[in-house]
Write a protein that holds these residues in place. Structure first.
Motif, PDB file in Angstrom:
ATOM      1  N   ILE A 405      64.882  92.001 -22.642  1.00 21.15           N
ATOM      2  CA  ILE A 405      65.720  90.631 -22.461  1.00 21.15           C
ATOM      3  C   ILE A 405      67.169  91.001 -23.213  1.00 21.15           C
ATOM      4  CG2 ILE A 405      65.639  88.192 -22.937  1.00 21.15           C
ATOM      5  CD1 ILE A 405      63.151  88.255 -22.888  1.00 21.15           C
ATOM      6  N   VAL A 406      67.433  91.558 -24.019  1.00 26.27           N
ATOM      7  CA  VAL A 406      68.679  91.415 -24.638  1.00 26.27           C
ATOM      8  C   VAL A 406      69.359  92.535 -23.548  1.00 26.27           C
ATOM      9  CG1 VAL A 406      69.932  92.712 -26.306  1.00 26.27           C
ATOM     10  CG2 VAL A 406      67.028  91.597 -27.326  1.00 26.27           C
ATOM     11  N   ASP A 407      69.067  93.718 -22.985  1.00 28.27           N
ATOM     12  CA  ASP A 407      69.779  94.510 -21.943  1.00 28.27           C
ATOM     13  C   ASP A 407      69.898  93.311 -20.624  1.00 28.27           C
ATOM     14  OD1 ASP A 407      69.671  96.833 -23.706  1.00 28.27           O
ATOM     15  OD2 ASP A 407      67.626  97.222 -22.675  1.00 28.27           O
ATOM     16  N   ALA A 409      70.789  90.501 -20.704  1.00 30.08           N
ATOM     17  CA  ALA A 409      71.598  88.877 -21.186  1.00 30.08           C
ATOM     18  C   ALA A 409      73.326  89.458 -21.136  1.00 30.08           C
ATOM     19  CB  ALA A 409      71.195  88.335 -22.320  1.00 30.08           C
ATOM     20  N   ARG A 410      73.155  91.340 -21.683  1.00 34.52           N
ATOM     21  CA  ARG A 410      74.113  91.609 -22.053  1.00 34.52           C
ATOM     22  C   ARG A 410      74.885  92.710 -20.882  1.00 34.52           C
ATOM     23  NH1 ARG A 410      74.670  97.282 -25.981  1.00 34.52           N
ATOM     24  NH2 ARG A 410      77.166  97.217 -26.093  1.00 34.52           N
ATOM     25  N   ALA A 411      74.141  92.337 -19.703  1.00 29.76           N
ATOM     26  CA  ALA A 411      74.502  93.253 -18.842  1.00 29.76           C
ATOM     27  C   ALA A 411      75.289  92.001 -18.438  1.00 29.76           C
ATOM     28  CB  ALA A 411      73.373  93.671 -17.753  1.00 29.76           C
ATOM     29  N   LYS A 412      74.412  90.837 -18.026  1.00 32.08           N
ATOM     30  CA  LYS A 412      75.742  89.658 -17.566  1.00 32.08           C
ATOM     31  C   LYS A 412      76.319  89.640 -18.397  1.00 32.08           C
ATOM     32  CE  LYS A 412      74.151  85.111 -15.711  1.00 32.08           C
ATOM     33  NZ  LYS A 412      72.553  84.047 -15.640  1.00 32.08           N
TER      34      LYS A 412
END
Length: 463
Positions: A405-407, A409-412
């Motif tokens: 989920i962190v990845d 979110a960071r991509a977005k």
């Protein structure tokens, strides 16, 4: 005085004219609820429309007011009323449009050479201007749409944009100052503007200043005896001018023929010489008096949008280009094997640092990007690309085996368009490609890549 009855639809009225002592007191032409034709009385000097018989707005319509004074009073009236919409001015087959937003002048265009005027303004104030023409409305106020995109894409400064607006307004004013019997129609609406740049609006004081300086140029034009000559006309050297009995040397005639070739208008010649139109034309007056020059009416040049469409039609559809930025050649080859048979071109990049320069030149339509790479991360590279004008809207899809989920979110947050987990199957890859490259109204993922037009390449005739 002719009374005006309320109407809610088109009302075909006979031309109502009453006279007192032989003087015209009123003229009625036609009324529409959504399209108000301005009516004037030379006796009361008051302005009418379909909503009210007398609105109290005064416009001087005496003979001396035609042209310059008409424009001056109209600017003042629309500014006072904080009007938003379009003012149509017609003379015969020619039509000009002045656009207003809350009483300020947005842009002026129309006349016989709308595109030529645009190219001259661009050539004078922003020679290296480039703009994306996709989804541009070719109809209403396309010049201002191009200016908007140029400013938004940092291809044009606000100073350059305002100079272009002022240049166009000045030329249109010049055409209108000498006109008499103009038919005027006011169309109140905000639909003409998708976006307004406040700093480009011309206040009534600024518009009056442009009108005043243009009127001085027009007075010089009149003093030079050029009543019957319009700057939109193209001077042409007569064949008889090259006869042996001419008192001009052959070299002078050849130089004259190169300039006055019947294809460049007087406005065009002034632009090329970087001179005021009166200065550029002054050298022509002596030749005119000798009967050496004729004038031609020349057509307008194709607009940037028309040129773009012609080029696209000639070139035909071009396969979209997809870039794969991944330090693993295996991943790039895997994507290539899937995408090539589907009709796409593939650009494989293993070094992300060198890849920035490559994609800046190639300008791919879609980018697949690894997240973890030796010299930089995909997140950092995506964030950098989003700060450059051309890649702000380019779809960027992250390829990674990290699917937390962190990845995501960071991509977005860094500007990623989508997230594709490794390893992906061919169906997933093609589904993503078709999702972002499918052309509106077309079931095939093919796009025409003639989206950028350089205004320098759209040169004036024989420039």
């Amino acid at each position: 005085m002719v009374q005006i009855s309320p109407v809610s639809s088109w009302l075909k009225l006979p031309m109502g004219i009453s006279t007192t002592g032989g003087k015209l007191t009123a003229l009625i032409v036609g009324i529409c609820q959504k399209s108000v034709i301005l009516l004037f009385s030379s006796t009361t000097q008051q302005l009418y429309n379909s909503k009210n018989r007398v609105r109290g707005m005064r416009v001087n319509m005496s003979d001396t007011a035609i042209g310059y004074k008409m424009l001056s009073h109209t600017l003042a009236v629309l500014s006072q009323k904080q009007a938003t919409g379009k003012l149509l001015l017609e003379q015969g087959e020619q039509q000009w449009q002045l656009y207003f937003f809350r009483g300020s002048l947005v842009y002026a265009t129309g006349g016989a050479h709308r595109a030529r005027r645009w190219y001259r303004a661009i050539g004078q104030h922003c020679r290296n201007f480039q703009v994306d023409l996709r989804d541009l409305d070719a109809g209403e106020l396309w010049e201002y749409q191009l200016i908007e995109r140029g400013v938004a894409g940092s291809e044009m400064s606000l100073e350059q944009a305002k100079a272009i607006v002022q240049s166009s307004v000045s030329e249109v004013f010049f055409s209108l100052i000498g006109q008499s019997g103009l038919r005027r129609e006011w169309r109140p609406s905000e639909k003409y503007f998708s976006k307004i740049i406040p700093s480009l609006l011309l206040s009534v004081a600024e518009a009056e200043q442009i009108l005043g300086s243009t009127e001085q140029i027009w007075q010089k034009w009149k003093t030079m005896g050029l009543w019957l000559v319009e700057p939109e006309q193209a001077p042409l050297l007569k064949v008889s001018a090259q006869s042996p009995e001419n008192r001009f040397s052959s070299s002078s005639l050849n130089a004259l023929a190169n300039v006055f070739n019947g294809e460049n208008t007087l406005w065009d010649i002034a632009f090329k010489k970087k001179q005021c139109v009166t200065v550029a034309t002054r050298a022509l007056v002596n030749y005119m008096n000798q009967g050496l020059v004729n004038f031609r009416t020349v057509p307008d040049l194709p607009s940037p949008i028309e040129q773009w469409r012609w080029a696209a039609a000639i070139a035909g559809p071009v396969r979209p280009l997809i870039a794969c930025i991944d330090d693993s050649p295996t991943v790039c080859e895997f994507l290539e094997q899937i995408l090539l048979p589907a009709g796409y071109r593939v650009l494989k990049i293993q070094d992300p640092m060198q890849g920035v320069g490559i994609i800046s030149i190639q300008k791919p339509d879609l980018i697949f990007m690894d997240v973890v790479m030796p010299k930089t991360s995909g997140f950092a590279l995506c964030s950098f690309l989003r700060k450059t004008p051309h890649f702000r809207e380019t779809p960027i899809v992250f390829l990674t085996d990290r699917d937390s989920i962190v990845d995501r979110a960071r991509a977005k947050l860094t500007g990623g368009s989508d997230f594709l987990r490794k390893p992906s199957n061919p169906e997933q890859v093609l589904e993503v490609a078709q999702k972002y490259l499918k052309v509106k109204g077309d079931c095939h993922p093919l796009a025409i890549r003639h989206d950028v037009v350089n205004s320098q390449q759209l040169a004036l005739a024989n420039s």
